[in-house]
Write a protein that holds these residues in place. Structure first.
Motif: not given
Length: 596
Positions: A445-446, A449-450, A453, A507-509, A568, A576, A596
């Motif tokens: 998932c992380t 997420t990236h 973008r 948080s998936c940052e 989620e 997503i 987000s």
């Protein structure tokens, strides 16, 4: 006299024959298999083991380690392992090792003659580097004196082995070694392949046939943050940053830096302390330090010290560098032969596997490559000298041992190609009830997420890229399983408390220490899978949870006593997934809104 007569008249109890003992069907099966294995092993011939490939990149090819490994992957991964010899001029000095340090590192005591029994290693002594080297050199000298090859005296073999350094040559077994790093005086010269073969034969006589009893001590998994690394610290003198203050890795970080300079060795990707952050690494967002995964381990070995058969955590790849000292012997099995390899393990270790299902994870089981090859498992070998890199590919089993005192360093890495193995590793761990080093669902998932973008089509996860499609395939599987099981459990009576409970959002940052600590609290108590999108809990416990697959095994309470914790919502997951589908198909600007 009376006592003697009584004693003489005592009835002798006839001992039972083994065949008369009552054995369960399972015990009888194990006994018969052990007998058959023993007969087979006695008649086993020695097989020639083919060599895995060796690569010699140019300076230009050497600039990007992950790109180069990807370039050779289609060929090299069919051997499980390969060797990469740096271009002429590479001469990194292991100056970070403090030979005068009073620090003592722990060792493991290995009984080489019992490696086939999967006997756990005991704790060895603790040593400084100098103490360990002296012990290892003394052990090797004494062993050689007691086991001189035919036609050679112990002095002759010792003289050939005790060489200060190796000269550069064009042959496969001859690579440059900086004299300052050749502090062991314990290398085997290029023209002594016969001596290496002699030592290898003796190793397997001991490990396979118990020709003698021998124990050694191995300094494995030494924490470089607590002790030393042979590579320069990438953050010494502050990392190079761009105008936005972000660290630069890859070719940009090497711009303007002189080739083979001290700063080059500090910043390059072949400094394996950098590889987790290198462009193209799937571990770039892993902020928490995981020794061996994104932070290297240091290894100090001696004659016959062994790294037993294993594959890497989460089926990651690994990169292994030989700093100095005697060569290392490597064996590798291609990842595609993993099922065949594991069948051999099941054949010879049935009883042990009943006791320890995850036997190979303990890394204390060793058996010969000849045994594997005779049973149809492809296996290859390499000899690693100072300055050589060994790559092990995802899922590939590998093992080996040292020919004398040496020092190496290793760490895992993951390119986009690893994604096709990640699911298989996760599923295997769930079957074994083993906690993965990396939380699989969080990792996927992380990365997703990236990836969403990224608008540059030439980037690793650019719209429409092959890597994006690999990632989407696994992300889709993770999300769709949750979307399928969650409504099913609600329909069966598990309570929906999403309007009453608001757990901390995911948080998936990045994957930092806070995230890792939180993940430790939501591990399925049955299969040890880290729950990320949702989990099931029960009113009877404030600590236990299960994944959506194993609700029935969580506790004996009725389903209406259980409830789902949603990190989620299903609507957000659908959004997503739809946005990622657009990204996978190459749409740079998805018309779908992703919260987000």
């Amino acid at each position: 006299m009376v006592d003697s007569e009584k004693a003489a008249k005592r009835r002798r109890i006839k001992p039972e024959k083994f065949s008369e003992l009552e054995l369960s069907n399972r015990e009888e099966e194990l006994f018969q298999q052990a007998v058959a294995n023993s007969r087979w092993e006695k008649s086993l011939p020695k097989y020639e083991i083919d060599q895995a490939p060796v690569y010699y990149p140019t300076v230009e090819e050497f600039a990007d380690p992950l790109a180069y490994v990807e370039r050779i992957r289609s060929e090299a991964e069919m051997y499980g392992i390969c060797k990469i010899v740096p271009p002429k001029g590479w001469s990194m000095q292991s100056s970070s090792l403090d030979w005068d340090s009073p620090k003592r590192f722990p060792t493991k005591r290995q009984q080489i003659h019992r490696l086939q029994e999967s006997v756990p290693y005991s704790e060895g002594k603790s040593y400084t580097i100098k103490e360990y080297k002296n012990m290892a050199d003394t052990f090797k000298q004494r062993w050689l004196q007691n086991h001189p090859p035919q036609g050679k005296s112990s002095n002759e073999i010792s003289a050939e082995i005790d060489v200060e350094d190796k000269k550069e040559a064009d042959t496969e077994k001859c690579h440059i070694l900086n004299k300052e790093s050749s502090v062991t005086d314990n290398n085997i010269t290029d023209n002594n392949a016969d001596d290496l073969n002699y030592l290898e034969e003796w190793y397997w006589k001991i490990a396979d046939q118990v020709a003698e009893e021998i124990s050694v001590e191995y300094g494995n998994d030494i924490d470089i943050d607590e002790f030393w690394s042979g590579f320069p610290d990438p953050e010494r003198n502050f990392p190079k940053k761009n105008e936005y203050g972000k660290e630069l890795y890859g070719k940009d970080a090497l711009s303007g830096i002189e080739l083979w300079s001290d700063e080059y060795y500090q910043r390059c990707g072949w400094n394996i302390r950098n590889i987790a952050k290198w462009p193209g690494s799937m571990l770039r967002n892993l902020q928490v330090k995981l020794p061996g995964v994104n932070v290297p381990w240091l290894y100090l070995g001696m004659l016959f010290s062994t790294f037993s058969w294993h594959n890497e955590d989460n089926y990651l790849a690994s990169i292994n560098y030989h700093h100095f000292g005697a060569p290392k012997q490597w064996y590798g099995v291609p990842g595609v032969d993993t099922p065949a390899f594991e069948n051999v393990v099941r054949r010879f270790y049935k009883q042990r596997l009943m006791e320890v299902p995850d036997l190979l994870h303990n890394m204390n089981t060793m058996f010969s490559p000849s045994k594997l090859k005779s049973l149809g498992v492809r296996v290859y070998n390499l000899i690693q000298y100072p300055g050589d890199f060994i790559i092990t590919f995802p899922r590939a089993f590998h093992s080996g041992f040292s020919y004398g005192f040496n020092c190496g360093e290793a760490v895992n890495f993951a390119s986009p190609a690893w994604l096709q193995y990640a699911y298989e590793a996760s599923e295997k761990y769930r079957r074994l009830g083993r906690l993965g080093v990396l939380a699989h669902d969080r990792m996927i998932c992380t990365l997703a997420t990236h990836a969403l973008r990224e608008i540059n089509p030439n980037a690793i996860f650019g719209p429409g890229s092959i890597s994006s499609q690999l990632l989407y395939r696994e992300f889709e599987r993770v999300v769709k399983e949750d979307l399928l099981l969650r409504p099913k459990l609600y329909a069966e009576g598990v309570r929906d408390v999403s309007n009453l409970i608001s757990p901390p959002p995911n948080s998936c940052e990045s994957m930092d220490a806070t995230a890792a600590d939180y993940d430790d609290k939501r591990v399925c108590s049955i299969c040890r899978h880290t729950c990320f999108l949702s989990a099931v809990a029960c009113n009877c416990s404030t600590t236990s949870v299960s994944c959506l697959r194993h609700v029935a095994y969580l506790c004996k309470c009725p389903l209406n006593n259980k409830f789902i914790i949603e990190w989620e919502s299903q609507d957000r997951l659908r959004q997503i997934l739809a946005a990622f589908e657009d990204h996978r198909q190459g749409m740079k600007n998805s018309p779908r809104n992703v919260p987000s």
